[in-house]
Write a protein that holds these residues in place. Structure first.
Motif, PDB file in Angstrom:
ATOM      1  N   ASP A 346      -8.937  13.117 -22.909  1.00  0.00           N
ATOM      2  CA  ASP A 346      -9.682  13.644 -24.055  1.00  0.00           C
ATOM      3  C   ASP A 346      -8.716  14.172 -25.109  1.00  0.00           C
ATOM      4  OD1 ASP A 346     -12.130  13.286 -22.893  1.00  0.00           O
ATOM      5  OD2 ASP A 346     -12.141  15.274 -21.950  1.00  0.00           O
ATOM      6  N   VAL A 347      -9.181  14.193 -26.354  1.00  0.00           N
ATOM      7  CA  VAL A 347      -8.362  14.866 -27.374  1.00  0.00           C
ATOM      8  C   VAL A 347      -8.317  16.355 -27.026  1.00  0.00           C
ATOM      9  CG1 VAL A 347      -8.722  13.230 -29.252  1.00  0.00           C
ATOM     10  CG2 VAL A 347     -10.408  15.024 -28.870  1.00  0.00           C
ATOM     11  N   PRO A 348      -7.236  17.037 -27.373  1.00  0.00           N
ATOM     12  CA  PRO A 348      -7.081  18.405 -26.862  1.00  0.00           C
ATOM     13  C   PRO A 348      -7.913  19.470 -27.570  1.00  0.00           C
ATOM     14  CG  PRO A 348      -5.129  17.704 -28.087  1.00  0.00           C
ATOM     15  CD  PRO A 348      -6.045  16.543 -28.061  1.00  0.00           C
ATOM     16  N   GLY A 349      -8.479  19.180 -28.724  1.00  0.00           N
ATOM     17  CA  GLY A 349      -9.186  20.269 -29.417  1.00  0.00           C
ATOM     18  C   GLY A 349     -10.400  19.765 -30.166  1.00  0.00           C
ATOM     19  N   PRO A 350     -11.113  20.691 -30.874  1.00  0.00           N
ATOM     20  CA  PRO A 350     -12.324  20.303 -31.592  1.00  0.00           C
ATOM     21  C   PRO A 350     -12.018  19.351 -32.751  1.00  0.00           C
ATOM     22  CG  PRO A 350     -11.751  22.601 -32.031  1.00  0.00           C
ATOM     23  CD  PRO A 350     -10.779  22.106 -31.022  1.00  0.00           C
ATOM     24  N   LEU A 351     -13.013  18.559 -33.112  1.00  0.00           N
ATOM     25  CA  LEU A 351     -12.831  17.562 -34.170  1.00  0.00           C
ATOM     26  C   LEU A 351     -13.562  18.004 -35.430  1.00  0.00           C
ATOM     27  CD1 LEU A 351     -13.345  14.343 -32.084  1.00  0.00           C
ATOM     28  CD2 LEU A 351     -11.222  15.268 -32.982  1.00  0.00           C
ATOM     29  N   PRO A 352     -13.160  17.465 -36.573  1.00  0.00           N
ATOM     30  CA  PRO A 352     -13.804  17.868 -37.825  1.00  0.00           C
ATOM     31  C   PRO A 352     -15.318  17.662 -37.751  1.00  0.00           C
ATOM     32  CG  PRO A 352     -12.339  15.950 -38.134  1.00  0.00           C
ATOM     33  CD  PRO A 352     -12.116  16.462 -36.766  1.00  0.00           C
ATOM     34  N   GLY A 353     -16.046  18.689 -38.158  1.00  0.00           N
ATOM     35  CA  GLY A 353     -17.517  18.580 -38.223  1.00  0.00           C
ATOM     36  C   GLY A 353     -18.161  18.394 -36.870  1.00  0.00           C
ATOM     37  N   GLY A 354     -17.441  18.691 -35.808  1.00  0.00           N
ATOM     38  CA  GLY A 354     -18.039  18.575 -34.471  1.00  0.00           C
ATOM     39  C   GLY A 354     -18.245  17.139 -34.016  1.00  0.00           C
ATOM     40  N   VAL A 355     -17.569  16.195 -34.680  1.00  0.00           N
ATOM     41  CA  VAL A 355     -17.687  14.771 -34.291  1.00  0.00           C
ATOM     42  C   VAL A 355     -17.304  14.607 -32.825  1.00  0.00           C
ATOM     43  CG1 VAL A 355     -16.555  12.530 -34.613  1.00  0.00           C
ATOM     44  CG2 VAL A 355     -17.272  13.848 -36.596  1.00  0.00           C
ATOM     45  N   LYS A 356     -18.067  13.800 -32.121  1.00  0.00           N
ATOM     46  CA  LYS A 356     -17.726  13.569 -30.705  1.00  0.00           C
ATOM     47  C   LYS A 356     -16.827  12.338 -30.594  1.00  0.00           C
ATOM     48  CE  LYS A 356     -21.542  15.498 -28.097  1.00  0.00           C
ATOM     49  NZ  LYS A 356     -22.669  15.538 -29.075  1.00  0.00           N
ATOM     50  N   ALA A 357     -15.788  12.482 -29.794  1.00  0.00           N
ATOM     51  CA  ALA A 357     -14.902  11.326 -29.608  1.00  0.00           C
ATOM     52  C   ALA A 357     -14.924  10.920 -28.146  1.00  0.00           C
ATOM     53  CB  ALA A 357     -13.486  11.695 -30.021  1.00  0.00           C
ATOM     54  N   GLU A 358     -15.045   9.627 -27.934  1.00  0.00           N
ATOM     55  CA  GLU A 358     -14.957   9.102 -26.558  1.00  0.00           C
ATOM     56  C   GLU A 358     -13.475   8.923 -26.236  1.00  0.00           C
ATOM     57  OE1 GLU A 358     -17.730   8.002 -24.807  1.00  0.00           O
ATOM     58  OE2 GLU A 358     -19.179   8.403 -26.412  1.00  0.00           O
ATOM     59  N   ASN A 359     -13.186   8.813 -24.940  1.00  0.00           N
ATOM     60  CA  ASN A 359     -11.788   8.568 -24.568  1.00  0.00           C
ATOM     61  C   ASN A 359     -11.334   7.201 -25.076  1.00  0.00           C
ATOM     62  OD1 ASN A 359     -13.071  10.323 -22.448  1.00  0.00           O
ATOM     63  ND2 ASN A 359     -10.916  10.540 -21.941  1.00  0.00           N
ATOM     64  N   ASN A 360     -10.080   7.123 -25.471  1.00  0.00           N
ATOM     65  CA  ASN A 360      -9.507   5.816 -25.861  1.00  0.00           C
ATOM     66  C   ASN A 360      -9.209   4.977 -24.618  1.00  0.00           C
ATOM     67  OD1 ASN A 360      -7.517   7.690 -28.124  1.00  0.00           O
ATOM     68  ND2 ASN A 360      -9.292   6.488 -28.666  1.00  0.00           N
ATOM     69  N   TRP A 361      -9.285   3.688 -24.789  1.00  0.00           N
ATOM     70  CA  TRP A 361      -8.858   2.754 -23.738  1.00  0.00           C
ATOM     71  C   TRP A 361      -7.908   1.736 -24.348  1.00  0.00           C
ATOM     72  CZ3 TRP A 361     -10.315   2.467 -18.538  1.00  0.00           C
ATOM     73  CH2 TRP A 361     -11.436   3.216 -18.144  1.00  0.00           C
ATOM     74  N   GLU A 384     -23.222  11.084 -43.390  1.00  0.00           N
ATOM     75  CA  GLU A 384     -22.957  12.094 -42.347  1.00  0.00           C
ATOM     76  C   GLU A 384     -21.521  11.958 -41.845  1.00  0.00           C
ATOM     77  OE1 GLU A 384     -25.280  14.243 -41.394  1.00  0.00           O
ATOM     78  OE2 GLU A 384     -26.670  13.314 -42.834  1.00  0.00           O
ATOM     79  N   LEU A 385     -20.972  13.072 -41.390  1.00  0.00           N
ATOM     80  CA  LEU A 385     -19.649  12.986 -40.758  1.00  0.00           C
ATOM     81  C   LEU A 385     -19.874  12.742 -39.269  1.00  0.00           C
ATOM     82  CD1 LEU A 385     -16.645  13.156 -41.351  1.00  0.00           C
ATOM     83  CD2 LEU A 385     -16.720  15.577 -40.790  1.00  0.00           C
ATOM     84  N   ASP A 386     -19.830  11.519 -38.916  1.00  0.00           N
ATOM     85  CA  ASP A 386     -20.137  11.137 -37.546  1.00  0.00           C
ATOM     86  C   ASP A 386     -19.112  10.115 -37.070  1.00  0.00           C
ATOM     87  OD1 ASP A 386     -21.716  11.635 -35.459  1.00  0.00           O
ATOM     88  OD2 ASP A 386     -23.582  10.972 -36.415  1.00  0.00           O
ATOM     89  N   GLY A 387     -18.920  10.037 -35.770  1.00  0.00           N
ATOM     90  CA  GLY A 387     -17.929   9.092 -35.280  1.00  0.00           C
ATOM     91  C   GLY A 387     -18.561   8.001 -34.420  1.00  0.00           C
ATOM     92  N   HIS A 388     -17.878   6.923 -34.239  1.00  0.00           N
ATOM     93  CA  HIS A 388     -18.308   5.894 -33.274  1.00  0.00           C
ATOM     94  C   HIS A 388     -17.093   5.152 -32.748  1.00  0.00           C
ATOM     95  CE1 HIS A 388     -18.599   2.127 -36.071  1.00  0.00           C
ATOM     96  NE2 HIS A 388     -17.702   2.963 -36.507  1.00  0.00           N
ATOM     97  N   GLN A 389     -17.314   4.429 -31.651  1.00  0.00           N
ATOM     98  CA  GLN A 389     -16.189   3.696 -31.056  1.00  0.00           C
ATOM     99  C   GLN A 389     -15.989   2.368 -31.755  1.00  0.00           C
ATOM    100  OE1 GLN A 389     -16.629   3.288 -26.780  1.00  0.00           O
ATOM    101  NE2 GLN A 389     -14.944   4.749 -26.607  1.00  0.00           N
ATOM    102  N   VAL A 390     -14.739   2.035 -32.021  1.00  0.00           N
ATOM    103  CA  VAL A 390     -14.427   0.712 -32.582  1.00  0.00           C
ATOM    104  C   VAL A 390     -13.397   0.053 -31.671  1.00  0.00           C
ATOM    105  CG1 VAL A 390     -14.907   1.252 -34.989  1.00  0.00           C
ATOM    106  CG2 VAL A 390     -12.638   1.724 -34.059  1.00  0.00           C
ATOM    107  N   THR A 391     -13.419  -1.267 -31.639  1.00  0.00           N
ATOM    108  CA  THR A 391     -12.452  -1.975 -30.806  1.00  0.00           C
ATOM    109  C   THR A 391     -11.503  -2.774 -31.689  1.00  0.00           C
ATOM    110  OG1 THR A 391     -14.064  -2.110 -29.052  1.00  0.00           O
ATOM    111  CG2 THR A 391     -12.226  -3.632 -28.912  1.00  0.00           C
ATOM    112  N   LEU A 392     -10.249  -2.436 -31.613  1.00  0.00           N
ATOM    113  CA  LEU A 392      -9.240  -3.212 -32.338  1.00  0.00           C
ATOM    114  C   LEU A 392      -8.798  -4.302 -31.371  1.00  0.00           C
ATOM    115  CD1 LEU A 392      -7.157  -0.169 -33.648  1.00  0.00           C
ATOM    116  CD2 LEU A 392      -9.053  -1.313 -34.776  1.00  0.00           C
TER     117      LEU A 392
END
Ligand code: BG6
Length: 474
Positions: A346-361, A384-392
């Motif tokens: 997991d990322v070690p701390g809170p994210l901007p605007g409380g965005v949730k981040a999934e673990n990277n793979w 909205e300031l929201d996050g989602h998973q993307v696959t590079l």
């Protein structure tokens, strides 16, 4: 390459027609083996013409890039001698050999020991001045630690360790070699390739194939011996090795052995915490009904052989302390999904605007297509300031496109004497040593069942740390 002879023992068999000859044909087409002489040797008392016809037919079926013109040139390299695997008969090929000769044992495993001895007794293991003699043998190397040591002793009666080339065909695969290049050629990976940043590693080799026509072999082997002891253990050690001080076959193999030696031993008492076995029952792939393992032709009705095996390994060193490595492989699973997947913490701390981040793979895909995926988090477009998973995603080699079978690379290396992609005996030995308690335990009791066409037995979940999930086999 000039004046090199490749002798294939077992030249009328399946491995020769399906894999070795198509690979040799392809190397010839690329202009890489023009001066190589190929001498087939087998029990059948065939003429050279009959052997040629046999290979001609095989290439038409198994070499996708077959052309008549190319075959005409390639066939000139072929020759054949029929005989038993005994020193007298083998002695008869002496005059056909060039100073530099490679023997390839495309034989059933019980013949590896006797054939290497017979070659030695026929005086074929020592080369005339200026030449060399090498012996290629392909897994399985024994069926446990004791038999592997016994095989080594038989082979060493006439052959030096550095003359023996042990093939694990996974080491000739593009995806395996890319794992090494990608890991070490990218500066951004090394600082995070350790327990501080990596939460778990999952190495999965899932196959939709069942036992096919290999009941006799497979029912004695099972998934642990067939896939994990060798292929997956190799992927595991390559994913975990330390950077090499120089590119040298022995340095590489020293580093792989170092990983295997650092694995926390599985003990007789904790086998169930570290290993799960399964066997497929009847099931379905789409609408197609699939038979259970025990109903497959040639499989005894009460067989307890595992067609699925999963392991949890932990490495006791500074880099990997506390990171579980999960290895699993099975037959008749939902798809041919094969990959090495590394999950970051997991990322070690809170994210901007409380965005949730999934673990990277970071995923190295081996099948069905070869490629690499980096699964990351990005902003979801919108107000909205929201996050989602993307696959590079980086495709590596597309299925059917410019694909080598692994044997092209391994044959070239064997001829050129590059041992980097062959196993040294201590690698084989350590892999068996690690699995001894599991093999012993699995002699008794029954595997957990799973439906053919599924993701494998649900009991595989017990290997995972809390909060972890297997990546889907799809
Ligand atoms: C072989 C196993 O070594 O590897 C087979 O004996 C397995 O059971 C095969 O199917 C998988 O390798 P590949 O290259 O065919 O995917």
């Amino acid at each position: 390459m000039s004046d090199t002879t490749l002798v294939i023992l077992g030249a009328t068999g399946d491995l020769t027609q399906r894999l070795l000859m198509p690979a040799l044909y392809r190397l010839h087409r690329l202009g890489l083996t023009k001066d190589l002489r190929i001498l087939g040797y087998a029990m059948e008392k065939w003429s050279r013409e009959r052997f040629e016809n046999h290979i001609h037919k095989a290439l038409k079926s198994f070499a996708p890039d077959y052309t008549e013109a190319q075959w005409k040139r390639f066939s000139k390299q072929l020759d054949y001698v029929g005989g038993q695997l005994d020193p007298d008969d083998l002695g008869r090929i002496k005059d056909k050999l060039t100073p530099s000769t490679l023997f390839y044992m495309a034989l059933p495993p019980p013949l590896f020991g006797p054939a290497s001895q017979a070659l030695g007794e026929a005086g074929l293991a020592s080369a005339p001045r200026g030449g060399w003699r090498r012996l290629v043998v392909e897994k399985p190397f024994g069926t446990d630690l004791a038999s592997a040591k016994q095989l080594r002793a038989q082979m060493h009666a006439h052959w030096e360790e550095n003359q023996i080339l042990r093939i694990d065909h996974f080491l000739g695969k593009e995806a395996t070699q890319n794992l090494m290049v990608f890991r070490f050629a990218n500066r951004f990976l090394e600082p995070v390739w350790n327990a501080q940043h990596i939460a778990q590693v999952q190495i999965t080799y899932a196959e939709t194939l069942g036992v096919e026509k290999r009941a006799g072999y497979y029912d004695h082997a099972g998934a642990l011996r067939d896939m994990l002891q060798n292929h997956l253990m190799q992927l595991f050690s390559l994913a975990a090795i330390e950077p090499l001080s120089c590119w040298d076959a022995d340095v590489l193999r020293d580093h792989k052995v170092e990983v295997l030696r650092s694995v926390k031993p599985i003990t007789a008492r904790n086998v169930d915490k570290h290993a799960v076995r399964g066997q497929y029952r009847a099931g379905k792939a789409g609408r197609k009904k699939l038979a259970g393992y025990r109903s497959e032709p040639g499989i005894p009705k009460g067989s307890n052989t595992e067609t699925f095996a999963a392991l949890r390994l932990e490495i006791d060193n500074w880099r990997w302390q506390g990171v579980p490595f999960y290895l699993r492989s099975g037959k008749r699973l939902a798809s041919n999904c094969s990959e090495i997947a590394v999950q970051f913490r997991d990322v070690p701390g809170p994210l901007p605007g409380g965005v949730k981040a999934e673990n990277n793979w970071m995923v190295f895909r081996m099948k069905p297509e070869q490629g690499m995926d980096l699964i990351a988090n990005a902003k979801l477009p919108g107000l909205e300031l929201d996050g989602h998973q993307v696959t590079l995603s980086a495709p590596y080699v597309k299925a059917g496109e410019n694909e080598f079978s692994a044997y092209e690379q391994l044959l070239m290396d064997a001829i050129e004497g590059d041992r980097s992609h062959f196993l040294r005996f201590d690698e084989v030995e350590w892999a068996w040593r690690l699995l001894e308690p599991v093999l012993k335990r699995w002699q008794k009791g029954a595997p957990d069942f799973y439906a053919a066409g599924s993701d494998g037995p649900s009991t595989q979940d017990r290997l995972l740390d809390s909060g972890q999930h297997w990546r889907p086999v799809a």
